[in-house]
Write a protein that holds these residues in place. Structure first.
Motif, PDB file in Angstrom:
ATOM      1  N   GLN A 318       0.691  -1.128  -0.117  1.00  0.00           N
ATOM      2  CA  GLN A 318      -0.060   0.083  -0.009  1.00  0.00           C
ATOM      3  C   GLN A 318       0.860   1.251   0.043  1.00  0.00           C
ATOM      4  O   GLN A 318       0.483   2.273  -0.729  1.00  0.00           O
ATOM      5  N   GLN A 319       1.974   1.131   0.794  1.00  0.00           N
ATOM      6  CA  GLN A 319       2.866   2.372   0.733  1.00  0.00           C
ATOM      7  C   GLN A 319       3.664   2.553  -0.758  1.00  0.00           C
ATOM      8  O   GLN A 319       3.545   3.712  -1.133  1.00  0.00           O
ATOM      9  N   ILE A 320       3.724   1.563  -1.361  1.00  0.00           N
ATOM     10  CA  ILE A 320       4.542   1.809  -2.541  1.00  0.00           C
ATOM     11  C   ILE A 320       3.437   2.121  -3.430  1.00  0.00           C
ATOM     12  O   ILE A 320       3.864   2.881  -4.531  1.00  0.00           O
ATOM     13  N   HIS A 321       2.367   1.635  -3.761  1.00  0.00           N
ATOM     14  CA  HIS A 321       0.983   2.261  -4.287  1.00  0.00           C
ATOM     15  C   HIS A 321       0.869   3.612  -4.097  1.00  0.00           C
ATOM     16  O   HIS A 321       0.784   4.363  -5.229  1.00  0.00           O
ATOM     17  N   ALA A 329       3.180   7.648 -11.709  1.00  0.00           N
ATOM     18  CA  ALA A 329       3.479   6.336 -12.388  1.00  0.00           C
ATOM     19  C   ALA A 329       2.170   5.076 -12.333  1.00  0.00           C
ATOM     20  O   ALA A 329       2.462   4.101 -12.641  1.00  0.00           O
ATOM     21  N   ASN A 330       1.213   5.588 -11.643  1.00  0.00           N
ATOM     22  CA  ASN A 330       0.121   4.559 -11.221  1.00  0.00           C
ATOM     23  C   ASN A 330      -0.809   4.375 -12.567  1.00  0.00           C
ATOM     24  O   ASN A 330      -1.466   3.447 -12.433  1.00  0.00           O
ATOM     25  N   SER A 331      -0.455   5.414 -13.531  1.00  0.00           N
ATOM     26  CA  SER A 331      -1.109   4.746 -14.865  1.00  0.00           C
ATOM     27  C   SER A 331      -0.709   4.142 -15.711  1.00  0.00           C
ATOM     28  O   SER A 331      -1.178   3.671 -16.805  1.00  0.00           O
ATOM     29  N   ALA A 332       0.568   3.797 -15.459  1.00  0.00           N
ATOM     30  CA  ALA A 332       1.451   2.975 -16.413  1.00  0.00           C
ATOM     31  C   ALA A 332       0.725   1.305 -16.385  1.00  0.00           C
ATOM     32  O   ALA A 332       0.627   0.899 -15.182  1.00  0.00           O
ATOM     33  N   VAL A 333       0.678   0.928 -17.505  1.00  0.00           N
ATOM     34  CA  VAL A 333       0.277  -0.542 -17.615  1.00  0.00           C
ATOM     35  C   VAL A 333       0.982  -1.742 -16.546  1.00  0.00           C
ATOM     36  O   VAL A 333       0.326  -2.522 -15.948  1.00  0.00           O
ATOM     37  N   ALA A 334       2.276  -1.600 -16.860  1.00  0.00           N
ATOM     38  CA  ALA A 334       3.010  -2.585 -16.145  1.00  0.00           C
ATOM     39  C   ALA A 334       2.897  -2.340 -14.546  1.00  0.00           C
ATOM     40  O   ALA A 334       2.807  -3.572 -13.885  1.00  0.00           O
ATOM     41  N   VAL A 335       2.877  -1.055 -14.151  1.00  0.00           N
ATOM     42  CA  VAL A 335       2.711  -0.726 -12.576  1.00  0.00           C
ATOM     43  C   VAL A 335       1.257  -1.288 -12.352  1.00  0.00           C
ATOM     44  O   VAL A 335       0.974  -1.859 -11.120  1.00  0.00           O
ATOM     45  N   LEU A 336       0.233  -0.864 -13.022  1.00  0.00           N
ATOM     46  CA  LEU A 336      -1.273  -1.239 -12.600  1.00  0.00           C
ATOM     47  C   LEU A 336      -1.380  -2.644 -12.758  1.00  0.00           C
ATOM     48  O   LEU A 336      -1.651  -3.443 -11.422  1.00  0.00           O
ATOM     49  N   SER A 337      -0.739  -3.571 -13.625  1.00  0.00           N
ATOM     50  CA  SER A 337      -0.628  -4.962 -13.501  1.00  0.00           C
ATOM     51  C   SER A 337      -0.335  -5.616 -12.413  1.00  0.00           C
ATOM     52  O   SER A 337      -0.616  -6.484 -11.709  1.00  0.00           O
ATOM     53  N   SER A 338       1.185  -4.826 -11.781  1.00  0.00           N
ATOM     54  CA  SER A 338       1.733  -5.611 -10.492  1.00  0.00           C
ATOM     55  C   SER A 338       0.749  -5.138  -9.484  1.00  0.00           C
ATOM     56  O   SER A 338       0.823  -6.016  -8.422  1.00  0.00           O
ATOM     57  N   LEU A 339       0.165  -3.900  -9.412  1.00  0.00           N
ATOM     58  CA  LEU A 339      -0.761  -3.733  -8.346  1.00  0.00           C
ATOM     59  C   LEU A 339      -1.929  -4.598  -8.312  1.00  0.00           C
ATOM     60  O   LEU A 339      -2.441  -4.983  -6.912  1.00  0.00           O
ATOM     61  N   ILE A 340      -2.497  -5.018  -9.294  1.00  0.00           N
ATOM     62  CA  ILE A 340      -3.787  -6.034  -9.602  1.00  0.00           C
ATOM     63  C   ILE A 340      -3.135  -7.289  -8.977  1.00  0.00           C
ATOM     64  O   ILE A 340      -3.718  -7.945  -8.057  1.00  0.00           O
ATOM     65  N   SER A 341      -2.110  -7.767  -9.256  1.00  0.00           N
ATOM     66  CA  SER A 341      -1.343  -9.008  -8.659  1.00  0.00           C
ATOM     67  C   SER A 341      -1.221  -8.875  -7.154  1.00  0.00           C
ATOM     68  O   SER A 341      -1.480  -9.835  -6.460  1.00  0.00           O
ATOM     69  N   MET A 342      -0.461  -7.738  -6.868  1.00  0.00           N
ATOM     70  CA  MET A 342      -0.148  -7.590  -5.358  1.00  0.00           C
ATOM     71  C   MET A 342      -1.046  -7.646  -4.703  1.00  0.00           C
ATOM     72  O   MET A 342      -1.333  -8.446  -3.450  1.00  0.00           O
ATOM     73  N   SER A 344      -4.159  -9.076  -5.117  1.00  0.00           N
ATOM     74  CA  SER A 344      -4.539 -10.283  -5.134  1.00  0.00           C
ATOM     75  C   SER A 344      -4.081 -11.228  -4.243  1.00  0.00           C
ATOM     76  O   SER A 344      -4.656 -11.953  -3.451  1.00  0.00           O
ATOM     77  N   LYS A 345      -2.556 -11.246  -4.502  1.00  0.00           N
ATOM     78  CA  LYS A 345      -1.651 -12.185  -3.684  1.00  0.00           C
ATOM     79  C   LYS A 345      -1.668 -11.740  -2.260  1.00  0.00           C
ATOM     80  O   LYS A 345      -1.130 -12.724  -1.407  1.00  0.00           O
ATOM     81  N   CYS A 346      -2.152 -10.708  -1.692  1.00  0.00           N
ATOM     82  CA  CYS A 346      -2.349 -10.379  -0.513  1.00  0.00           C
ATOM     83  C   CYS A 346      -3.788 -10.722   0.226  1.00  0.00           C
ATOM     84  O   CYS A 346      -4.194 -10.171   1.098  1.00  0.00           O
ATOM     85  N   GLY A 347      -4.421 -11.138  -0.722  1.00  0.00           N
ATOM     86  CA  GLY A 347      -5.777 -11.637  -0.371  1.00  0.00           C
ATOM     87  C   GLY A 347      -6.855 -10.459  -0.316  1.00  0.00           C
ATOM     88  O   GLY A 347      -8.008 -10.638   0.099  1.00  0.00           O
ATOM     89  N   CYS A 348      -6.753  -9.500  -1.071  1.00  0.00           N
ATOM     90  CA  CYS A 348      -7.581  -8.230  -1.228  1.00  0.00           C
ATOM     91  C   CYS A 348      -7.896  -8.155  -2.595  1.00  0.00           C
ATOM     92  O   CYS A 348      -7.699  -7.260  -3.496  1.00  0.00           O
ATOM     93  N   LEU A 349      -8.816  -9.042  -2.971  1.00  0.00           N
ATOM     94  CA  LEU A 349      -9.408  -9.131  -4.375  1.00  0.00           C
ATOM     95  C   LEU A 349     -10.161  -7.945  -4.712  1.00  0.00           C
ATOM     96  O   LEU A 349     -10.062  -7.467  -5.927  1.00  0.00           O
ATOM     97  N   GLU A 350     -10.956  -7.308  -3.884  1.00  0.00           N
ATOM     98  CA  GLU A 350     -11.573  -6.004  -4.119  1.00  0.00           C
ATOM     99  C   GLU A 350     -10.723  -4.792  -4.695  1.00  0.00           C
ATOM    100  O   GLU A 350     -10.890  -4.171  -5.528  1.00  0.00           O
ATOM    101  N   ASP A 351      -9.508  -4.760  -3.708  1.00  0.00           N
ATOM    102  CA  ASP A 351      -8.662  -3.753  -4.385  1.00  0.00           C
ATOM    103  C   ASP A 351      -7.838  -3.992  -5.726  1.00  0.00           C
ATOM    104  O   ASP A 351      -7.376  -3.164  -6.414  1.00  0.00           O
ATOM    105  N   SER A 352      -7.601  -5.281  -5.816  1.00  0.00           N
ATOM    106  CA  SER A 352      -7.470  -5.574  -7.312  1.00  0.00           C
ATOM    107  C   SER A 352      -8.129  -5.103  -8.345  1.00  0.00           C
ATOM    108  O   SER A 352      -7.933  -4.451  -9.329  1.00  0.00           O
TER     109      SER A 352
END
Length: 670
Positions: A318-321, A329-342, A344-352
């Motif tokens: 969340q801090q890095i977000h 940089a939060n609109s960059a596709v690679a960053v957004l894709s990483s955020l979705i995965s992050m 998700s892997k932290c168990g927060c599907l709604e935030d993905s």
């Protein structure tokens, strides 16, 4: 196009009064040429192209360097109309016929603007061409995905320079023809061409692609021989080569020896640690980079967010977000894709999903990331629905999209839909299935009980089977208790990897479930004889922004006694509700009481007990595990969630399990 001209100049006609400039007085004639060039370039760099054009109009027609820079300044505008006008100005002024640099800049302009046919027509019509013209043509073909045409131009050149070789070596490696690129580098050297920083950077990337540290060390010798060891580009490429080849220490030595580190060097160091599984080190390096005064870019953020995902450190993620938003940089596709995965892997599907919705026009990469997130959480129907939305948006699926879909279907019993997607990817989208796709299909068939069909697919597919696909079938044999096929499958796995401890454990459990005790003993004896050690289970969770780790038998935690006491009380309550410990899965020759005690001390149970004691009621408990959750823990955690009226989320190596009110999101289908 006219709109583009107005935006640049503010008036449509300023570029059209060509002849007026030839008669304009030269009020800046007293200025030195270098001073004029400096001011002209400064204005263009600041985006004040119209002002630069009007202020130095006379000088433009007497100094071809200014005209060449004017051409380069307009490339980002991507306007074919302006390109044609500049082309016309070059002809009218005479530069087109008398200056090779202007001609080459015009050729480069057409390529950079994406006007491929215009560029090729321009090249064919050029009154005179030189090596640079051909080099631009090679680079242009490579940039636009036409490697064959680039090779044809290269082969037909009678004269070449270092830049020619660089363009072709770089092109081959860009298209992952790494061996061909290295062969061409050797030929270049044999013909007496000395490599420069661009050559060495490309060749080292080729070595990294092949994970060929032996060849990389030979190139390292070139680097030292020609004095490029402290060059930022070469040094970063050299470190990347070592790290990609698994030699993290050697790569770190290269970076640490550099007198100055730029963002690229730090990114190489951070990405290398991430690729080698040193995720804690990634976060430390990220903080060191910021302390050095350098601002992270999107490449940095992708590595750091991905590492937070692997560690499941939600607070850190969340801090890095927040930092990504601050850096824009939060609109960059690679960053957004990483955020979705992050998330998700932290168990927060709604935030993905929120991260996906933050993008106004998501592309297929982002859609695929969200489909994968749904699949990992066992939400197969949502994953399928998302793909249908994706197609409605006119976005075609790629091989990653279908891999995520097949995974989602396999973990939700959606056999017919999954097989339909496998057929769709081949017939409609023309995608060639990779081994990972076949593995998902085997999982899909195996989980559905079609074990014979799954085995037949492995033996008939056009690719050579690996350990993973056979282990997938073995897991299906466990679900459906097919001990005979399990034995046959385990033999295939151990033929490929005799030290795979998980296979011995799984096979032993399958035999135990079938009450084939002699076979259990045989497996365990073989394991001892081959000195195969079972990988210890480790679980961790985040509490108050700190990560706590647990493993079976580890009493180092300061609350160890309290956790043990709490678990014993919990077990008594569970037994009153019908819980019976599954001691058949314990991989030890001990009595029933010791086996039961072993089950109580599984790492995920310890972590959950600690979470229940320290996380406020109402908040979910998120636990991560390095191995697959066992059947006993799965039954136990369902009961624990009901007893404590608490949502418990467990991420194992296979998927997420959301336990709530005595049930699991997987529907006992994992």
């Amino acid at each position: 196009m006219a709109t583009a001209v107005r935006r640049i100049g503010g008036e449509k006609s300023w570029f059209c009064h060509l002849h007026r400039f030839f008669s304009t007085s030269t009020e800046n004639a007293a200025s030195s040429i270098s001073d004029i060039e400096g001011k002209f370039k400064s204005l263009c760099s600041a985006g004040r192209i119209k002002e630069a054009f009007k202020t130095y109009n006379a000088e433009i027609w007497t100094d071809q360097h200014l005209f060449s820079y004017l051409i380069q300044s307009f490339i980002p505008q991507k306007s074919l109309l302006i390109a044609k006008q500049l082309h016309s100005l070059a002809i009218t002024s005479g530069y087109y016929f008398k200056d090779k640099f202007v001609r080459n800049h015009l050729l480069n302009m057409y390529f950079k603007m994406g006007e491929i046919q215009e560029a090729i027509a321009f090249f064919n019509a050029m009154p005179m061409r030189n090596i640079m013209s051909h080099n631009i043509l090679i680079n242009g073909h490579v940039q636009h995905g036409d490697l064959d045409s680039a090779i044809k131009v290269f082969d037909e050149m009678l004269e070449r320079n270092v830049a020619t070789w660089n363009a072709m070596v770089s092109g081959l490696i860009q298209f992952e023809f790494n061996e061909n690129g290295l062969f061409l580098f050797r030929e270049m050297h044999e013909l007496g061409f000395l490599p420069d920083e661009f050559t060495l950077g490309s060749v080292l990337r080729g070595c990294a692609g092949l994970r060929a540290s032996y060849a990389g060390k030979q190139v390292h010798a070139y680097v030292l021989k020609y004095g490029y060891e402290f060059n930022l580009v070469v040094g970063s490429s050299l470190a990347h080569m070592y790290m990609k080849s698994g030699s993290l220490g050697e790569g770190e030595k290269v970076i640490k020896a550099m007198p100055i580190r730029n963002v690229v060097a730090w990114n190489t160091l951070i990405a290398g640690n991430a690729q080698n599984g040193h995720f804690e080190g990634v976060l430390d390096l990220y903080n060191m980079m910021k302390m050095s005064g350098l601002r992270p870019d999107k490449i940095t953020l992708v590595s750091v967010i991905s590492s937070s995902a692997e560690l499941a450190t939600l607070f850190q993620g969340q801090q890095i977000h927040a930092e990504a938003i601050k850096a824009g940089a939060n609109s960059a596709v690679a960053v957004l894709s990483s955020l979705i995965s992050m998330y998700s892997k932290c168990g927060c599907l709604e935030d993905s999903m929120k991260a996906l919705l933050d993008c106004e026009h998501p592309d297929s990469v982002l859609w695929s990331s969200m489909i994968a997130a749904y699949g990992f959480h066992g939400r197969g129907e949502e994953a399928v629905h998302l793909f249908e939305q994706m197609e409605q948006e006119g976005l075609g699926g790629n091989d990653v999209t279908f891999l995520s879909l097949l995974y989602a279907c396999s973990h939700n019993g959606l056999k017919e839909k999954g097989m339909g997607f496998f057929k769709l990817m081949v017939e409609k989208y023309g995608l060639k299935p990779r081994l990972e796709h076949y593995t998902c299909v085997v999982d899909l068939l195996g989980r559905s009980g079609c074990l014979d069909e799954a085995e037949a697919m492995i033996r008939s597919m056009p690719l050579e089977a690996d350990v993973v696909i056979w282990k997938t079938l073995l897991s299906a044999c466990r679900i459906h208790r097919n001990a005979d096929m399990a034995t046959r499958t385990a033999e295939e796995i151990l033929r490929l990897n005799p030290q795979d401890s998980a296979t011995y454990v799984l096979l032993s459990n399958i035999h135990a479930s079938a009450k084939r005790w002699k076979d259990v003993s045989k497996v365990r004896t073989t394991m001892r004889d081959r000195n195969v050690k079972k990988e210890p289970g480790v679980s961790w969770l985040e509490v108050k922004n700190r990560v706590f780790q647990f493993s079976m038998g580890d009493k180092s935690h300061p609350m160890s006694e309290e956790i043990d006491l709490y678990l014993k009380e919990l077990m008594e309550e569970m037994k009153l509700r019908g819980y019976v410990p599954d001691t058949a899965t314990v991989f030890h020759d001990t009595d029933s009481e010791e086996k039961e005690n072993s089950l109580v001390n599984h790492s995920e149970k310890l972590a959950i007990a600690f979470g229940l004691m320290n996380i406020p009621p109402g908040s979910p408990i998120r636990v991560m595990k390095n191995l697959r959750i066992c059947s006993d823990c799965h039954v136990a955690i369902k009961l624990i969630s009901d007893i404590n009226n608490r949502e418990i989320i467990v991420r194992d190596t296979s998927r997420f399990h959301h336990f709530k009110h005595g049930k699991c999101s997987c529907g006992d289908y994992w």
